[in-house]
Design an enzyme around this catalytic site. Structure first.
Site, PDB file in Angstrom:
ATOM      1  CG  HIS A  56      17.231  18.990  -2.158  1.00 48.20           C
ATOM      2  ND1 HIS A  56      18.178  18.717  -3.123  1.00 48.20           N
ATOM      3  CD2 HIS A  56      17.210  20.342  -2.045  1.00 48.20           C
ATOM      4  CE1 HIS A  56      18.701  19.852  -3.573  1.00 48.20           C
ATOM      5  NE2 HIS A  56      18.124  20.852  -2.935  1.00 48.20           N
ATOM      6  CG  ASN A 129      22.463  21.951  -5.582  1.00 47.29           C
ATOM      7  OD1 ASN A 129      21.767  21.134  -4.986  1.00 47.29           O
ATOM      8  ND2 ASN A 129      22.113  23.223  -5.716  1.00 47.29           N
ATOM      9  CE1 TYR A 339      19.041  23.262   2.434  1.00 42.81           C
ATOM     10  CE2 TYR A 339      18.215  25.466   2.018  1.00 42.81           C
ATOM     11  CZ  TYR A 339      18.699  24.270   1.557  1.00 42.81           C
ATOM     12  OH  TYR A 339      18.834  24.064   0.209  1.00 42.81           O
TER      13      TYR A 339
END
Length: 487
Positions: A56, A129, A339
């Site tokens: 991303h 998403n 993350y």
């Protein structure tokens, strides 16, 4: 210099007399090491880019708010849902998945949908998403999948062979591959996409009841897409088409909106439902769990500084608030760690304290020191816990009800006994004839140059989803691709 203009200084606040000429020994002489400002400017320039996101990397973002329009307090006690009309500031970052920062916006790819809600109880991050499913269901395969989307170590080129080799050996990817290769694989703009939390999360209400939940954001701008040939022409003229569209529409007051909806499953339904509700490659049919209206998301303010407010923004599903929790979704469980860890590596140990990531509510913890500790907090005797110095303490009111878990610790085969074809086939059968022809052509184009054994292996998956699916791709391949034998 006019008195109305501020005096230029070094980063330490020292006034600068000349920012035009380096300090040298004579007009033609060598430079002097004592020209600190020259060294500072060059050194800072060398450090003006943080490592790009591994995934991303190319993204656009805008601020806005979520307005609650329906009462869902029977499902969640989260303050963000506490009353109709309540508004919560948010940041939404859109992105592509595979491309680097310089990649074109209008490429065929999944679009990331990362939301940060600045709630009264801390930040709630939703990392999803523009598709409701994903390519893999076990996080052990996530790094392998991402490697197939990046560059070949020898050629430094994207490899269609690597992608289709992995997908053909991973039948659980078929549902997401079908979406990616459909007309929705290249959105016209970020405004014209839906957003999904994708994972299964949990809601907890004031009575301590747990529900499983899926998040949906339905675009009010309508779904609009572009074909391969139109995308190629657009990229030749404008590699930043999605960024430009989002920025210019918000600047013009044409603020995009999405309807926020949820699917809700009672906790015990998960044990008897015919599919695993925590499988990221599956959707919950709306006929079983219909969409429930929650509110409206609007984006209405562009960032003032892209680096500070977009590049330094950090989203992680580990950020939850009372009334919203996790689930046994294996991919979610891994992302809870990965993350946040990616942000610590990319923008520093104290990434959560950067202005764009800082909660609007009070922050009290016992973290100490570390690189880039820039807040200059007051020292306190309460620098450990428990303590007798009036430091922050836990509060059991925020504990979640116990999660029922059973089973032997083992490495379970996530493909064994799993139906990876029905939902992909159902999606195919929902497509119009025109959409099916686009799907066939897009797949054939994406398979150009892929060795024939890999193509045949993938065609076998299409066949299991629907014989017409495989037949259409095979026919398109005959007109688009030259067969490539295995090396």
């Amino acid at each position: 210099m006019s008195d109305s203009k501020p005096i230029m200084t070094t980063t330490a606040g020292n006034p600068i007399a000349d920012n035009q000429n380096s300090l040298s020994a004579g007009p033609r002489g060598p430079l002097l090491m004592q020209d600190y400002q020259l060294l500072e400017k060059l050194a800072h320039q060398n450090r003006e880019r943080v490592p790009e996101r591994t995934v991303h990397a190319k993204g656009s973002a805008a601020f806005g708010q979520l307005t609650i329009t329906h009462d869902i307090t029977r499902y969640s006690k989260a303050a963000i849902f506490s009353e109709i009309g309540k508004e919560t500031e948010c940041l939404l970052r859109f992105s592509t998945v595979a491309g680097e920062q310089g990649a074109a916006d209008a490429e065929r790819d999944v679009r990331g949908w990362a939301l940060k809600f600045y709630t009264d109880e801390g930040n709630w991050d939703m990392v999803g998403n523009n598709t409701p499913v994903f390519f893999v269901r076990d996080p052990l395969k996530f790094p392998d999948f991402i490697h197939t989307q990046k560059r070949h170590p020898r050629t430094n080129l994207r490899s269609a062979t690597a992608m289709w080799d992995f997908w053909s050996l991973s039948p659980e990817s078929l549902h997401q591959v079908t979406i990616l290769m459909s007309d929705r694989g290249i959105p016209k703009s970020y405004r014209h996409t839906n957003g999904y939390g994708s994972h299964t999360y949990s809601f907890i209400n004031a009575e301590g009841e747990r529900f499983w939940v899926k998040f949906h954001f339905k675009t009010r701008q309508g779904i609009e897409t572009i074909r391969n040939e139109d995308a190629e022409a657009l990229i030749g003229k404008d590699r930043e088409s999605h960024q430009r569209d989002l920025y210019e529409n918000i600047e013009a007051g044409n603020c995009p909106k999405w309807d926020f909806k949820i699917q809700v499953m009672p906790e015990l339904d998960a044990e008897k439902y015919h599919i695993n509700p925590f499988d990221l490659t599956k959707v919950w049919p709306h006929s079983d769990y219909p969409l429930i209206d929650v509110g409206v998301l609007e984006l209405n303010r562009n960032p003032e500084n892209y680096f500070a407010e977009v590049e330094q923004s950090a989203f992680s599903p580990s950020n939850i608030v009372p009334g919203i929790g996790f689930s046994p979704d294996k991919m979610l469980q891994a992302r809870i760690f990965s993350y946040a860890d990616a942000h610590r590596y990319r923008i520093g140990t104290w990434y959560e304290a950067l202005p764009v990531n800082r909660p609007k509510s009070a922050v009290n913890h016992y973290h100490k020191d570390g690189q880039m500790h820039f807040m200059n907090p007051r020292s306190s005797d309460a620098y450990y816990e428990p303590n007798s110095m009036n430091g922050a303490v836990q509060d059991e009111r925020y504990a979640e009800p116990p999660l029922k878990i059973s089973g032997d610790a083992d490495r379970y085969n996530h493909r064994e006994g799993n139906d990876d074809y029905t939902q992909a086939g159902n999606l195919f059968r929902l497509m119009s004839d025109c959409q099916k022809q686009q799907l066939f052509g897009n797949i054939a184009a994406a398979m150009d140059g892929v060795p024939e054994p890999i193509v045949e292996r993938q065609l076998a998956h299409f066949e299991k989803a629907d014989p017409a699916y495989a037949a259409g791709v095979r026919e398109a391949l005959a007109t688009v691709c030259e067969p490539v034998t295995a090396q």
